[in-house]
Write a protein that holds these residues in place. Structure first.
Motif, PDB file in Angstrom:
ATOM      1  N   MET A   1      14.117  12.186  -1.928  1.00  0.00           N
ATOM      2  CA  MET A   1      12.862  11.612  -1.744  1.00  0.00           C
ATOM      3  C   MET A   1      12.004  12.769  -2.216  1.00  0.00           C
ATOM      4  N   ARG A   2      12.057  13.914  -1.906  1.00  0.00           N
ATOM      5  CA  ARG A   2      11.097  14.864  -2.142  1.00  0.00           C
ATOM      6  C   ARG A   2      11.134  15.150  -3.623  1.00  0.00           C
ATOM      7  N   GLN A   3      12.180  15.261  -4.215  1.00  0.00           N
ATOM      8  CA  GLN A   3      12.358  15.342  -5.783  1.00  0.00           C
ATOM      9  C   GLN A   3      11.825  14.272  -6.514  1.00  0.00           C
ATOM     10  N   TRP A   4      12.146  13.237  -5.890  1.00  0.00           N
ATOM     11  CA  TRP A   4      11.784  11.782  -6.684  1.00  0.00           C
ATOM     12  C   TRP A   4      10.255  12.029  -6.728  1.00  0.00           C
ATOM     13  N   MET A   5       9.663  12.301  -5.597  1.00  0.00           N
ATOM     14  CA  MET A   5       8.053  12.236  -5.442  1.00  0.00           C
ATOM     15  C   MET A   5       7.456  13.350  -6.349  1.00  0.00           C
ATOM     16  N   ARG A   6       8.336  14.413  -6.709  1.00  0.00           N
ATOM     17  CA  ARG A   6       7.870  15.260  -7.673  1.00  0.00           C
ATOM     18  C   ARG A   6       8.021  14.605  -8.941  1.00  0.00           C
ATOM     19  N   PHE A   7       8.728  13.832  -9.139  1.00  0.00           N
ATOM     20  CA  PHE A   7       8.966  13.407 -10.563  1.00  0.00           C
ATOM     21  C   PHE A   7       7.774  12.465 -10.799  1.00  0.00           C
ATOM     22  N   LEU A   8       7.357  11.721  -9.607  1.00  0.00           N
ATOM     23  CA  LEU A   8       6.155  10.792  -9.430  1.00  0.00           C
ATOM     24  C   LEU A   8       4.854  11.566  -9.797  1.00  0.00           C
ATOM     25  N   ARG A   9       4.776  12.958  -9.129  1.00  0.00           N
ATOM     26  CA  ARG A   9       3.575  13.778  -9.506  1.00  0.00           C
ATOM     27  C   ARG A   9       3.381  14.050 -10.873  1.00  0.00           C
ATOM     28  N   THR A  10       4.716  14.419 -11.469  1.00  0.00           N
ATOM     29  CA  THR A  10       4.655  14.876 -12.999  1.00  0.00           C
ATOM     30  C   THR A  10       4.095  13.570 -13.764  1.00  0.00           C
ATOM     31  N   SER A  11       4.658  12.139 -13.279  1.00  0.00           N
ATOM     32  CA  SER A  11       4.263  11.081 -14.339  1.00  0.00           C
ATOM     33  C   SER A  11       2.782  10.831 -14.156  1.00  0.00           C
TER      34      SER A  11
END
Length: 181
Positions: free
Chosen positions: A133-143
């Motif tokens: 979840m943390r990595q996917w949230m980081r993807f979300l931040r970048t997006s």
């Protein structure tokens, strides 16, 4: 405590749990660092705590129930509106100012998108325990930051184009060939 129905009791528990969870997240205006750093911190905190929030499962089930009452939907909308509020503040600050209507509208749309994607990340983590979840949230931040850069660039391009255009009713342009348009 007296509740009219089991649904009312369930909604009270969901509302209470969601309110407590949202209150546990860092407040945007109290966070330090650049807006991008603060967004990372906020999304990291969401990732750390979201998986342990049973209210979200119940909230999703209630939302998907075709016979959900208006009372259920009101609670769901209120929880989601509150959750989106923090993201709206963040995105408005990151991408300009709250004085700009275009930015406020973009921030509202991005906040709604954030909730939708977060719902999806939560659901994926419920289905597949390998979801980070943390990595996917980081993807979300970048997006989000990329979408913001794109929004601001399009907005700046539109403003530049408007500044260069001539209002034909106000003035006439000389083409340089002695012809006035």
């Amino acid at each position: 405590w007296h509740f009219d129905s089991k649904e009312s009791l369930l909604l009270s528990v969901v509302d209470y749990s969601a309110t407590r969870w949202l209150a546990s997240l860092p407040r945007w205006e109290l966070m330090t660092g650049t807006p991008a750093e603060r967004l990372s911190e906020l999304l990291d905190r969401v990732a750390e705590t979201l998986a342990n929030q049973p209210f979200l499962r119940v909230l999703m089930l209630l939302a998907l129930e075709q016979r959900s009452s208006e009372e259920s939907m009101a609670v769901i909308r209120r929880v989601r509106h509150t959750a989106a509020g923090g993201f709206r503040k963040a995105f408005t600050e990151i991408f300009s100012s709250s004085e700009d209507e275009d930015v406020r509208e973009f921030a509202a749309q991005l906040a709604a998108f954030c909730l939708a994607v977060t719902d999806g990340i939560f659901l994926a983590s419920e289905i597949d325990d390998r979801v980070d979840m943390r990595q996917w949230m980081r993807f979300l931040r970048t997006s989000f930051l990329s979408l913001g850069v794109d929004f601001m660039a399009r907005r700046d391009d539109a403003a530049t184009h408007r500044d260069r255009s001539v209002d034909p009713g106000r003035a006439r342009a000389d083409t340089g060939a002695g012809v006035t348009e």
